[in-house]
Scaffold this motif. Structure first.
Motif, PDB file in Angstrom:
ATOM      1  N   ILE A 195       1.987   8.084 -10.233  1.00 13.68           N
ATOM      2  CA  ILE A 195       1.367   7.994  -8.900  1.00 13.68           C
ATOM      3  C   ILE A 195       0.471   6.759  -8.824  1.00 13.68           C
ATOM      4  CG2 ILE A 195      -0.249   9.095  -7.297  1.00 13.68           C
ATOM      5  CD1 ILE A 195       0.707  11.822  -8.486  1.00 13.68           C
ATOM      6  N   LEU A 196      -0.349   6.566  -9.855  1.00 12.05           N
ATOM      7  CA  LEU A 196      -1.304   5.459  -9.837  1.00 12.05           C
ATOM      8  C   LEU A 196      -0.641   4.107 -10.066  1.00 12.05           C
ATOM      9  CD1 LEU A 196      -4.398   7.000 -11.660  1.00 12.05           C
ATOM     10  CD2 LEU A 196      -3.992   6.739  -9.205  1.00 12.05           C
ATOM     11  N   GLU A 217       2.415   3.273  -9.157  1.00 17.93           N
ATOM     12  CA  GLU A 217       3.077   2.924  -7.896  1.00 17.93           C
ATOM     13  C   GLU A 217       2.060   2.440  -6.862  1.00 17.93           C
ATOM     14  OE1 GLU A 217       6.554   4.808  -5.102  1.00 17.93           O
ATOM     15  OE2 GLU A 217       5.017   6.188  -5.839  1.00 17.93           O
ATOM     16  N   HIS A 218       0.922   3.107  -6.794  1.00 15.80           N
ATOM     17  CA  HIS A 218      -0.095   2.763  -5.802  1.00 15.80           C
ATOM     18  C   HIS A 218      -0.801   1.447  -6.129  1.00 15.80           C
ATOM     19  CE1 HIS A 218      -3.308   3.245  -2.894  1.00 15.80           C
ATOM     20  NE2 HIS A 218      -4.200   3.116  -3.870  1.00 15.80           N
ATOM     21  N   LEU A 219      -1.308   1.330  -7.352  1.00 16.85           N
ATOM     22  CA  LEU A 219      -2.118   0.168  -7.710  1.00 16.85           C
ATOM     23  C   LEU A 219      -1.291  -1.113  -7.820  1.00 16.85           C
ATOM     24  CD1 LEU A 219      -4.445   1.808 -10.395  1.00 16.85           C
ATOM     25  CD2 LEU A 219      -5.045   1.214  -8.036  1.00 16.85           C
ATOM     26  N   HIS A 261      -1.765  13.526  -3.701  1.00 21.08           N
ATOM     27  CA  HIS A 261      -1.540  12.194  -4.271  1.00 21.08           C
ATOM     28  C   HIS A 261      -2.369  11.153  -3.511  1.00 21.08           C
ATOM     29  CE1 HIS A 261       2.718  13.482  -5.870  1.00 21.08           C
ATOM     30  NE2 HIS A 261       1.761  14.318  -6.202  1.00 21.08           N
ATOM     31  N   ARG A 262      -2.415  11.313  -2.198  1.00 19.92           N
ATOM     32  CA  ARG A 262      -3.164  10.364  -1.374  1.00 19.92           C
ATOM     33  C   ARG A 262      -4.657  10.396  -1.694  1.00 19.92           C
ATOM     34  NH1 ARG A 262      -2.848  10.427   5.180  1.00 19.92           N
ATOM     35  NH2 ARG A 262      -3.178  12.670   4.833  1.00 19.92           N
ATOM     36  N   CYS A 285      -5.333   8.755  -5.129  1.00 19.30           N
ATOM     37  CA  CYS A 285      -5.315   7.291  -5.030  1.00 19.30           C
ATOM     38  C   CYS A 285      -6.559   6.769  -4.329  1.00 19.30           C
ATOM     39  CB  CYS A 285      -4.057   6.828  -4.296  1.00 19.30           C
ATOM     40  SG  CYS A 285      -2.523   7.137  -5.206  1.00 19.30           S
ATOM     41  N   GLN A 286      -7.016   7.505  -3.307  1.00 19.84           N
ATOM     42  CA  GLN A 286      -8.226   7.097  -2.612  1.00 19.84           C
ATOM     43  C   GLN A 286      -9.416   7.100  -3.576  1.00 19.84           C
ATOM     44  OE1 GLN A 286     -11.512   8.634   0.642  1.00 19.84           O
ATOM     45  NE2 GLN A 286      -9.656   9.835   0.365  1.00 19.84           N
ATOM     46  N   VAL A 330      -9.475   6.722  -6.874  1.00 20.72           N
ATOM     47  CA  VAL A 330      -9.385   5.604  -7.820  1.00 20.72           C
ATOM     48  C   VAL A 330      -9.693   4.286  -7.114  1.00 20.72           C
ATOM     49  CG1 VAL A 330      -7.847   4.304  -9.340  1.00 20.72           C
ATOM     50  CG2 VAL A 330      -7.810   6.807  -9.370  1.00 20.72           C
ATOM     51  N   ASP A 331      -9.199   4.125  -5.892  1.00 23.31           N
ATOM     52  CA  ASP A 331      -9.522   2.925  -5.113  1.00 23.31           C
ATOM     53  C   ASP A 331     -11.033   2.778  -4.949  1.00 23.31           C
ATOM     54  OD1 ASP A 331      -6.923   2.084  -4.727  1.00 23.31           O
ATOM     55  OD2 ASP A 331      -6.724   3.001  -2.736  1.00 23.31           O
TER      56      ASP A 331
END
Length: 286
Positions: free
Chosen positions: A17-18, A20-22, A232-233, A236-237, A239-240
């Motif tokens: 998940i991370l 893909e996002h980062l 998941h959203r 990610c938020q 960690v952002d």
């Protein structure tokens, strides 16, 4: 300046998940390590064949992914030094389904090995340690929280457990207790290193809630887990927000990370205050 981020446990669910996002952010250069390139056991535990057939691990590019055991001090040190890693997101761990011996070896000794190496590197700025709400699952063994484990709607408001309340492992069985204690150990180890004035690394301990493959709280059976569910959203938020506020954060901090769920019993007010974290999703009783 582009930050080089190393994700341990890269082939796992949260790692994918991370990554893909980062990887979409040009400010980050993503590296990963894991002891294998196959799907983690977490995928099997959700028992959703349609998802399993389609799912493949989401990994960094081949030149930035390494097969490495968390207890291989030499290789781990080489990877961190050669790539001049700035930030480590430490996810690597075996689950509570493993033996006590394996849990202690990877989750405890492996984490200490990583922290020992990282704290000797001048280029490491921060470690985000994936702890777990299971560090406080012992509270679920008594009312009013016990009702959630039986899928019974509590008859009273739940006093939320904060990061200032003492950790409390579950005593469900030896492996679950060992897993809970391994996360508590990781937090205490992070706190110990952060208290050393000669070490300039920040340690952020994220007590992650229940994160599932389908990203759907209805697939989480027990309300004890659903009430700590994290989309998941929202993951990610979080960690952002940590990465964006890196230089404002204290040297050591613990945060509960979950979505906006009904009958939530863990408190993330400090997450809101420090990081402006605002969950976008949630699990609802009805």
């Amino acid at each position: 300046m582009v930050k080089k981020i190393l994700i341990t446990g890269a082939s796992g669910l949260i790692g994918g998940i991370l990554i893909e996002h980062l990887s979409k952010n040009p400010n980050y250069d993503i590296y990963g390590i894991d002891k294998h390139i196959g799907l983690s056991i977490r995928y099997e535990l959700e028992k959703n064949p349609s998802i399993l057939q389609k799912q493949q691990p989401i990994l960094p590019s081949k030149d930035k992914f390494y097969i490495c055991d968390m207890n291989d001090k030499n290789q781990l040190s080489q990877i961190i030094q050669d790539n001049k890693i700035n930030i480590i997101i430490h996810l690597a761990a075996v689950l509570e389904t493993e033996t006590v011996e394996n849990i202690n070896s990877i989750n405890c000794h492996g984490t200490k090995t990583l922290f020992d190496i990282a704290t000797k590197q001048d280029h490491i700025e921060m470690i985000i340690y994936a702890s777990s709400t299971m560090a406080v699952f012992g509270y679920l063994e008594n009312e009013p929280y016990l009702s959630l484990t039986k899928n019974v709607q509590p008859k009273q408001m739940l006093k939320k457990i904060t990061v200032n309340d003492p950790p409390m492992p579950s005593h469900l069985n030896q492996s679950v207790e060992a897993y809970c204690n391994s996360k508590i150990y990781g937090e205490e180890l992070a706190k110990k290193y952060a208290s050393n004035d000669e070490i300039n690394i920040k340690f952020i301990c994220a007590r992650l809630g229940c994160i599932n493959i389908s990203d759907n709280p209805s697939r989480v059976y027990y309300w004890s887990d659903r009430s700590t569910w994290c989309s998941h959203r929202d993951l990610c938020q979080f960690v952002d927000r940590v990465l964006e506020n890196q230089f404002k954060l204290k040297k050591f901090q613990i945060y509960f990370v979950s979505s906006n769920n009904d009958f939530a019993w863990t408190d993330f007010d400090n997450c809101r205050q420090d990081l402006n974290y605002a969950p976008q999703d949630g699990a609802h009783w009805n």
